[in-house]
Motif scaffolding. Structure first.
Motif, PDB file in Angstrom:
ATOM      1  N   ASN A  57      41.947  45.971  40.322  1.00  0.00           N
ATOM      2  CA  ASN A  57      42.665  46.851  40.054  1.00  0.00           C
ATOM      3  C   ASN A  57      41.844  47.871  39.185  1.00  0.00           C
ATOM      4  O   ASN A  57      41.963  47.583  37.837  1.00  0.00           O
ATOM      5  N   SER A  68      47.010  48.341  34.587  1.00  0.00           N
ATOM      6  CA  SER A  68      47.026  48.061  36.020  1.00  0.00           C
ATOM      7  C   SER A  68      47.548  47.031  35.918  1.00  0.00           C
ATOM      8  O   SER A  68      46.832  45.951  35.177  1.00  0.00           O
ATOM      9  N   ASP A  70      46.548  43.579  37.908  1.00  0.00           N
ATOM     10  CA  ASP A  70      45.424  43.245  38.298  1.00  0.00           C
ATOM     11  C   ASP A  70      47.199  42.282  39.062  1.00  0.00           C
ATOM     12  O   ASP A  70      45.845  41.806  40.612  1.00  0.00           O
ATOM     13  N   THR A 103      52.415  45.909  42.154  1.00  0.00           N
ATOM     14  CA  THR A 103      50.903  46.014  41.749  1.00  0.00           C
ATOM     15  C   THR A 103      52.119  47.179  40.495  1.00  0.00           C
ATOM     16  O   THR A 103      52.465  47.614  40.994  1.00  0.00           O
ATOM     17  N   THR A 208      40.255  49.412  44.531  1.00  0.00           N
ATOM     18  CA  THR A 208      40.828  47.665  45.097  1.00  0.00           C
ATOM     19  C   THR A 208      39.550  47.148  45.198  1.00  0.00           C
ATOM     20  O   THR A 208      38.897  47.550  46.549  1.00  0.00           O
TER      21      THR A 208
END
Length: 224
Positions: A57, A68, A70, A103, A208
């Motif tokens: 991501n 982020s 992942d 996430t 993504t």
């Protein structure tokens, strides 16, 4: 005259003995039931455990990139329907698995990724007559993946998947068994862009790409 009598007696004795032997063999065949090799046996199974959905991501806003997460651990459940081959040396079955994970952006929960798998599986079972039975197998099928959030945009992808599995199974009682195992499925890998938001409400562009899902599970099977 005596010779004729003796010969007749010998013939009668042989005939009686032969008839007795035939009756004894027939009686044994009637007493001993025919032993048939075990045939195909259907089964239903339930599995559940933890998963790790691999993804790549990238989240960015006008002010810069956002960190982020992942890969994150999640949970899954599965239903199996199939058949054991004769002598329980293998099995073929359909399974549906539903995986979910969360996430994060900047250490805060941002969205859930949900993955559904429709799979055709084939396992080879080692030591099928032992109390503990190792197995390995392959699977192929179709998957769909999507995000679940309050964002205006979302991610979704679908396609053909394949993977491997291995584990150990054992019988608890007749026709009821337990198993533990590991599975890995390669997911559709097309990279997609979609719109989300950060905690401040700023618009975020997210890219993504799913890689695969690895799971560890405990399951139960019932044969009928």
């Amino acid at each position: 005259m005596k010779r004729k009598v003796i010969a007749s007696g010998v013939l009668l004795s042989l005939f009686s003995m032969n008839a007795w032997c035939d009756e004894d063999v027939t009686a044994q065949m009637e007493l001993e039931p025919a032993v048939q090799a075990p045939g195909f046996q259907y089964f239903v199974g339930l599995r559940g455990g933890v998963n790790l959905i691999g993804s790549d991501n990238t989240a960015s806003v006008t002010t810069g990139d956002i960190d982020s997460d992942d890969d994150d651990f999640g949970a899954f459940g599965a239903l199996d329907l199939g058949v054991y081959t004769p002598n329980k040396q293998g099995r073929i079955y359909y399974s549906f698995e539903y995986h979910t994970t969360t996430t994060q952006f900047d250490d805060e929960d941002a969205y859930d990724i949900n993955v559904g798998l429709h799979l055709l599986n084939a396992d080879h079972i080692f030591r099928s007559q032992a109390s503990v039975k190792p197995f390995v197998g392959l699977h192929i099928g179709y998957a769909f993946a999507e995000t679940d959030s309050d964002f205006s945009g979302s991610y979704d992808d679908s396609g053909v998947v394949f993977g491997i599995q291995a584990g150990l199974g054992w019988e608890v009682i007749d026709d009821l068994g337990l198993e533990v195992g590991l599975r890995h499925t390669v997911l559709p890998s097309e990279r997609r862009s979609w719109q989300a938001e950060n905690s401040a409400g700023d618009s975020v562009t997210v890219e993504t790409q799913l890689k695969g899902v690895t799971s560890a599970y405990l399951g139960a099977t019932y044969r009928f």
